[in-house]
Scaffold this motif. Sequence first.
Motif, mmCIF file in Angstrom:
data_model
loop_
_atom_site.group_PDB
_atom_site.id
_atom_site.type_symbol
_atom_site.label_atom_id
_atom_site.label_comp_id
_atom_site.label_asym_id
_atom_site.label_seq_id
_atom_site.Cartn_x
_atom_site.Cartn_y
_atom_site.Cartn_z
ATOM 1 N N SER A 159 -6.033 -8.433 5.887
ATOM 2 C CA SER A 159 -4.591 -8.471 6.355
ATOM 3 C C SER A 159 -4.776 -7.290 7.332
ATOM 4 O O SER A 159 -5.567 -6.522 7.517
ATOM 5 N N LEU A 160 -3.540 -7.228 8.377
ATOM 6 C CA LEU A 160 -3.406 -6.060 9.056
ATOM 7 C C LEU A 160 -1.989 -5.419 8.769
ATOM 8 O O LEU A 160 -0.975 -5.986 9.021
ATOM 9 N N THR A 161 -2.249 -4.243 7.993
ATOM 10 C CA THR A 161 -1.014 -3.483 7.635
ATOM 11 C C THR A 161 -0.724 -2.279 8.315
ATOM 12 O O THR A 161 -1.497 -1.432 8.654
ATOM 13 N N MET A 162 0.506 -2.121 8.630
ATOM 14 C CA MET A 162 1.182 -0.892 9.444
ATOM 15 C C MET A 162 1.895 0.194 8.603
ATOM 16 O O MET A 162 2.725 -0.369 7.930
ATOM 17 N N LEU A 163 1.455 1.263 8.690
ATOM 18 C CA LEU A 163 2.051 2.262 7.757
ATOM 19 C C LEU A 163 3.099 2.838 8.958
ATOM 20 O O LEU A 163 2.742 3.427 9.976
ATOM 21 N N LEU A 164 4.412 3.110 8.526
ATOM 22 C CA LEU A 164 5.470 3.362 9.501
ATOM 23 C C LEU A 164 6.216 4.473 8.782
ATOM 24 O O LEU A 164 6.397 4.552 7.336
ATOM 25 N N GLY A 165 6.825 5.461 9.586
ATOM 26 C CA GLY A 165 7.484 6.471 8.903
ATOM 27 C C GLY A 165 7.645 7.765 9.908
ATOM 28 O O GLY A 165 6.829 7.734 10.839
ATOM 29 N N HIS A 166 8.632 8.582 9.685
ATOM 30 C CA HIS A 166 8.943 9.751 10.504
ATOM 31 C C HIS A 166 7.541 10.520 10.244
ATOM 32 O O HIS A 166 6.844 10.495 9.620
ATOM 33 N N ASN A 167 7.521 11.311 11.289
ATOM 34 C CA ASN A 167 6.312 12.729 11.094
ATOM 35 C C ASN A 167 6.550 13.018 9.854
ATOM 36 O O ASN A 167 7.705 13.522 9.575
ATOM 37 N N ILE B 279 -5.874 -0.952 8.060
ATOM 38 C CA ILE B 279 -4.489 -0.192 7.802
ATOM 39 C C ILE B 279 -4.411 0.565 8.707
ATOM 40 O O ILE B 279 -5.221 1.653 9.153
ATOM 41 N N MET B 280 -3.245 0.707 9.376
ATOM 42 C CA MET B 280 -3.108 1.567 10.776
ATOM 43 C C MET B 280 -1.513 2.117 10.712
ATOM 44 O O MET B 280 -0.706 1.637 10.128
ATOM 45 N N THR B 281 -1.785 3.441 11.301
ATOM 46 C CA THR B 281 -0.379 4.058 11.604
ATOM 47 C C THR B 281 -0.145 3.791 13.073
ATOM 48 O O THR B 281 -0.846 3.942 13.828
ATOM 49 N N SER B 282 1.185 3.782 13.505
ATOM 50 C CA SER B 282 1.672 3.937 14.818
ATOM 51 C C SER B 282 3.203 4.727 14.807
ATOM 52 O O SER B 282 3.805 4.283 13.949
ATOM 53 N N HIS B 283 3.459 5.056 16.105
ATOM 54 C CA HIS B 283 4.796 5.581 16.214
ATOM 55 C C HIS B 283 5.421 4.478 17.162
ATOM 56 O O HIS B 283 6.546 4.815 17.943
ATOM 57 N N ASN B 284 4.763 3.447 17.957
ATOM 58 C CA ASN B 284 5.007 2.548 18.545
ATOM 59 C C ASN B 284 5.591 1.226 18.174
ATOM 60 O O ASN B 284 4.745 0.374 17.564
ATOM 61 N N LEU C 61 -6.804 3.070 10.617
ATOM 62 C CA LEU C 61 -6.774 3.982 12.159
ATOM 63 C C LEU C 61 -5.680 4.341 11.885
ATOM 64 O O LEU C 61 -4.367 4.004 11.653
ATOM 65 N N ASP C 62 -5.678 5.775 12.531
ATOM 66 C CA ASP C 62 -4.492 6.838 12.311
ATOM 67 C C ASP C 62 -4.025 6.966 13.711
ATOM 68 O O ASP C 62 -4.718 7.776 14.455
ATOM 69 N N GLU C 63 -3.034 6.130 14.122
ATOM 70 C CA GLU C 63 -2.315 6.426 15.614
ATOM 71 C C GLU C 63 -3.495 6.270 16.576
ATOM 72 O O GLU C 63 -3.741 7.162 17.422
#
Length: 226
Positions: free
Chosen positions: A36-44, A177-182, A147-149
């Motif tokens: 899978s491709l999982t995105m971690l989202l959340g505030h700073n 597993i990746m983080t993004s603010h976009n 992947l961290d941003e």
Amino acid sequence: MIDISNILIVQTRDLTVVRNGKTLLDRVNLDIERGSLTMLLGHNGAGKSVLLRTLHGLMTKTDGQINGPPAKRQKIVFQKPILLRRSARKHFHFVCPGCPDKDTEAWFAHAGLQAQMDTHAHQLSGGEQQKLALIGALASQPSLLFLDEPTSHLDYESTTAIEQMIHDAHANGTTIIMTSHNRAQAERLAQQVLFIHEGQLLESRAAADFFHKPTDPIADNFLNHL
């Protein structure tokens, strides 16, 4: 860590991280499907990077369980890549020892970096450095890639190229597993979304459902401002 099933590649139960009296992760329970491709989202400061680093073994958990592939089957790429003070080619050979020259050239071609192979890694542009870090991680064919941003502060061209490399790696079976603010990027890439707030996992949903309408009001408010 050990493999847990043919379906799941990562599973946590009551994963908790406390540092200096502050709870950074609070009893996180998650299940990541293999491939899978999982995105971690959340505030700073929500705990996204802490979760990535803890799953990868760079931070020590305070309590709870983590099951997943062994460390040698995992790779991580940070927002600001860690590069050696040597040429791009030598850096690649350091992180991928024994990689044949023809394969090395193929990876550089995949990243569009053929002309920069003998350039000092620290003289590459930000996008070029990130692509170098990414091919260095992918060349070992990891089962799990964090992947961290990876495209933060990069221009459109570099972002597009890196997203294509992420898409190709995922298509070839790598769990990401990746983080993004976009938000647009997250919608383009994600299959699953994990929404983290103050160290707690508030939502774990299919990406299409999450972006249509989060069930948690904090996640809904976040998405409206992302």
